[in-house]
Write a protein that holds these residues in place. Structure first.
Motif, PDB file in Angstrom:
ATOM      1  N   GLU A  96      32.465   2.898  -8.394  1.00  0.00           N
ATOM      2  CA  GLU A  96      31.477   3.709  -6.685  1.00  0.00           C
ATOM      3  C   GLU A  96      31.221   4.519  -6.423  1.00  0.00           C
ATOM      4  N   ILE A  97      31.941   5.451  -6.361  1.00  0.00           N
ATOM      5  CA  ILE A  97      32.112   6.828  -5.619  1.00  0.00           C
ATOM      6  C   ILE A  97      30.513   7.640  -7.180  1.00  0.00           C
ATOM      7  N   TRP A  98      31.044   7.421  -7.577  1.00  0.00           N
ATOM      8  CA  TRP A  98      29.159   8.105  -8.722  1.00  0.00           C
ATOM      9  C   TRP A  98      28.399   7.213  -8.401  1.00  0.00           C
ATOM     10  N   LYS A  99      28.450   5.349  -8.319  1.00  0.00           N
ATOM     11  CA  LYS A  99      26.622   4.674  -7.612  1.00  0.00           C
ATOM     12  C   LYS A  99      26.761   5.691  -6.042  1.00  0.00           C
ATOM     13  N   LEU A 100      27.287   5.820  -5.268  1.00  0.00           N
ATOM     14  CA  LEU A 100      27.133   6.880  -4.082  1.00  0.00           C
ATOM     15  C   LEU A 100      26.286   7.583  -4.458  1.00  0.00           C
ATOM     16  N   ILE A 101      26.695   8.408  -5.192  1.00  0.00           N
ATOM     17  CA  ILE A 101      26.328   9.890  -5.297  1.00  0.00           C
ATOM     18  C   ILE A 101      24.625  10.332  -5.727  1.00  0.00           C
ATOM     19  N   TYR A 102      25.133   9.483  -6.483  1.00  0.00           N
ATOM     20  CA  TYR A 102      23.354   8.655  -7.230  1.00  0.00           C
ATOM     21  C   TYR A 102      22.621   8.232  -6.401  1.00  0.00           C
ATOM     22  N   MET A 103      23.195   7.466  -5.484  1.00  0.00           N
ATOM     23  CA  MET A 103      22.049   6.685  -4.430  1.00  0.00           C
ATOM     24  C   MET A 103      22.081   7.756  -3.125  1.00  0.00           C
ATOM     25  N   LEU A 104      22.729   9.187  -3.380  1.00  0.00           N
ATOM     26  CA  LEU A 104      22.723   9.791  -2.540  1.00  0.00           C
ATOM     27  C   LEU A 104      21.835  10.836  -2.724  1.00  0.00           C
ATOM     28  N   PHE A 105      21.762  11.763  -4.413  1.00  0.00           N
ATOM     29  CA  PHE A 105      20.892  12.389  -4.907  1.00  0.00           C
ATOM     30  C   PHE A 105      19.577  12.024  -5.020  1.00  0.00           C
ATOM     31  N   LEU A 106      19.866  10.816  -5.131  1.00  0.00           N
ATOM     32  CA  LEU A 106      17.932  10.288  -4.695  1.00  0.00           C
ATOM     33  C   LEU A 106      17.190   9.998  -3.548  1.00  0.00           C
ATOM     34  N   GLY A 107      18.371   9.682  -2.869  1.00  0.00           N
ATOM     35  CA  GLY A 107      17.492  10.243  -1.561  1.00  0.00           C
ATOM     36  C   GLY A 107      17.594  11.796  -1.060  1.00  0.00           C
ATOM     37  N   GLN A 108      17.698  12.663  -1.960  1.00  0.00           N
ATOM     38  CA  GLN A 108      17.374  13.743  -2.302  1.00  0.00           C
ATOM     39  C   GLN A 108      16.146  14.812  -2.690  1.00  0.00           C
ATOM     40  N   ILE A 109      15.923  13.704  -3.468  1.00  0.00           N
ATOM     41  CA  ILE A 109      14.881  13.458  -4.026  1.00  0.00           C
ATOM     42  C   ILE A 109      13.570  13.057  -3.636  1.00  0.00           C
ATOM     43  N   VAL A 110      13.864  11.833  -2.747  1.00  0.00           N
ATOM     44  CA  VAL A 110      12.748  11.773  -1.602  1.00  0.00           C
ATOM     45  C   VAL A 110      12.451  12.540  -0.725  1.00  0.00           C
ATOM     46  N   SER A 111      13.268  13.007   0.248  1.00  0.00           N
ATOM     47  CA  SER A 111      13.027  14.103   0.815  1.00  0.00           C
ATOM     48  C   SER A 111      12.169  15.495   0.741  1.00  0.00           C
ATOM     49  N   PHE A 112      12.918  15.455  -1.066  1.00  0.00           N
ATOM     50  CA  PHE A 112      12.001  17.286  -1.018  1.00  0.00           C
ATOM     51  C   PHE A 112      10.529  16.756  -1.641  1.00  0.00           C
ATOM     52  N   SER A 113      10.120  15.385  -2.101  1.00  0.00           N
ATOM     53  CA  SER A 113       9.535  15.412  -2.503  1.00  0.00           C
ATOM     54  C   SER A 113       8.815  14.642  -1.067  1.00  0.00           C
ATOM     55  N   LEU A 114       8.949  14.428  -0.002  1.00  0.00           N
ATOM     56  CA  LEU A 114       7.898  14.298   1.010  1.00  0.00           C
ATOM     57  C   LEU A 114       7.685  15.437   1.809  1.00  0.00           C
ATOM     58  N   ALA A 115       8.845  16.359   1.545  1.00  0.00           N
ATOM     59  CA  ALA A 115       8.953  17.568   2.993  1.00  0.00           C
ATOM     60  C   ALA A 115       7.813  18.584   1.798  1.00  0.00           C
ATOM     61  N   VAL A 116       7.592  18.416   0.346  1.00  0.00           N
ATOM     62  CA  VAL A 116       6.692  19.060   0.062  1.00  0.00           C
ATOM     63  C   VAL A 116       5.380  18.432   0.223  1.00  0.00           C
ATOM     64  N   THR A 117       5.017  17.402   0.019  1.00  0.00           N
ATOM     65  CA  THR A 117       4.038  16.514   0.288  1.00  0.00           C
ATOM     66  C   THR A 117       3.456  16.963   1.719  1.00  0.00           C
ATOM     67  N   SER A 118       3.855  16.892   2.295  1.00  0.00           N
ATOM     68  CA  SER A 118       3.646  17.231   4.499  1.00  0.00           C
ATOM     69  C   SER A 118       3.489  18.517   4.129  1.00  0.00           C
ATOM     70  N   PHE A 119       4.456  19.821   3.557  1.00  0.00           N
ATOM     71  CA  PHE A 119       3.555  20.671   3.465  1.00  0.00           C
ATOM     72  C   PHE A 119       2.172  21.032   2.889  1.00  0.00           C
ATOM     73  N   THR A 120       2.123  20.218   1.346  1.00  0.00           N
ATOM     74  CA  THR A 120       0.593  20.195   1.582  1.00  0.00           C
ATOM     75  C   THR A 120      -0.727  19.732   1.925  1.00  0.00           C
ATOM     76  N   SER A 121      -0.220  18.600   2.143  1.00  0.00           N
ATOM     77  CA  SER A 121      -0.860  17.882   3.367  1.00  0.00           C
ATOM     78  C   SER A 121      -1.179  19.178   4.587  1.00  0.00           C
ATOM     79  N   SER A 122      -0.732  19.433   4.600  1.00  0.00           N
ATOM     80  CA  SER A 122      -0.959  20.573   6.685  1.00  0.00           C
ATOM     81  C   SER A 122      -1.452  21.856   5.833  1.00  0.00           C
ATOM     82  N   LEU A 123      -1.180  21.995   4.585  1.00  0.00           N
ATOM     83  CA  LEU A 123      -1.966  23.508   3.925  1.00  0.00           C
ATOM     84  C   LEU A 123      -3.784  23.327   3.681  1.00  0.00           C
ATOM     85  N   ILE A 124      -3.629  21.553   3.546  1.00  0.00           N
ATOM     86  CA  ILE A 124      -5.216  21.085   2.963  1.00  0.00           C
ATOM     87  C   ILE A 124      -5.675  20.728   4.462  1.00  0.00           C
TER      88      ILE A 124
END
Length: 231
Positions: free
Chosen positions: A7-35
């Motif tokens: 369960e601990i590893w599952k939680l860590i995996y979920m948190l990791f996926l959440g960070q990937i999503v957050s990073f992707s959204l940040a890149v998308t926001s920056f790109t949209s603002s630049l465009i």
């Protein structure tokens, strides 16, 4: 009772996926603002490539898993409605970068949280604890302060029309909430691959129609150079 190792590893995996999503959204926001800063006004076209990617990847998986995709687990017209609402959310968010700052748009994105809580409480009968409601209330207070801050900003780093941009973001968060709640219900009750694939397929079709009607002229006016000149 404490969590076991799995369960601990599952939680860590979920948190990791959440960070990937957050990073992707940040890149998308920056790109949209630049465009937007470069003078391109094509929010529907930007979202089109997202739906195209979803349709190609998950559509291929769906075709490999099923010989016959005529029998969808969710009626096709619900997928059309889901794709339409999701496209409008993306359109409103990307459009907001033309009027407001990337900071305000990113912060006001949190308006999705109270909308989702309200919709899940009504539709999915989800019940929240007092602490969750208090946390959402604090979030709303902070977002209201962002609105007051933008109301006192004129030009500069706050954007050309910050309040209009903020209004577009808030409208977009409502559309995102409708889309997210529907997607959550479908992926948990139905087939996740089918939901994402159909969102991509119908997203492509609706995007093409809207681009041809509302964005064709804007695309023709864009100067396609290595660094686009601002209008």
């Amino acid at each position: 009772m404490g969590m076991n190792k799995r369960e601990i590893w599952k939680l860590i995996y979920m948190l990791f996926l959440g960070q990937i999503v957050s990073f992707s959204l940040a890149v998308t926001s920056f790109t949209s603002s630049l465009i937007a800063d470069l003078g391109a006004n094509a929010p529907l076209t930007q979202s089109f490539f997202t739906y195209l990617s979803l349709s190609l990847v998950y559509g291929s998986i769906l075709l490999c898993r099923r010989r016959n995709i005529d029998k969808l687990q969710v009626p096709w017209y619900w997928y059309v409605a889901l794709a339409f609402v999701d496209i409008q959310a993306n359109f409103l968010f990307v459009k907001a970068y033309q009027y407001s700052s990337i900071t305000s748009v990113t912060l006001l994105d949190s308006w999705t949280i109270p909308w989702v809580m309200i919709l899940t409480w009504i539709v999915l009968k989800t019940r929240y604890s007092v602490w969750q409601i208090i946390a959402a209330g604090i979030c709303v207070v902070g977002l209201v302060l962002v609105l007051f801050s933008d109301a006192g900003v004129s030009g500069g780093g706050g954007g050309s029309r910050p309040l209009l941009g903020d209004a577009l973001v808030i409208a977009g968060t409502l559309c995102y909430a409708l889309s997210n709640v529907t997607e959550e219900y479908c992926v948990k009750k139905k087939d996740r691959v089918e939901v994402v694939a159909m969102l991509g397929v119908f997203g492509v079709l609706i995007s093409v129609l809207q681009i041809s009607f509302f964005e064709k002229k804007s695309l023709e006016e864009v100067k396609w150079t290595p660094i686009m000149e601002q209008n």
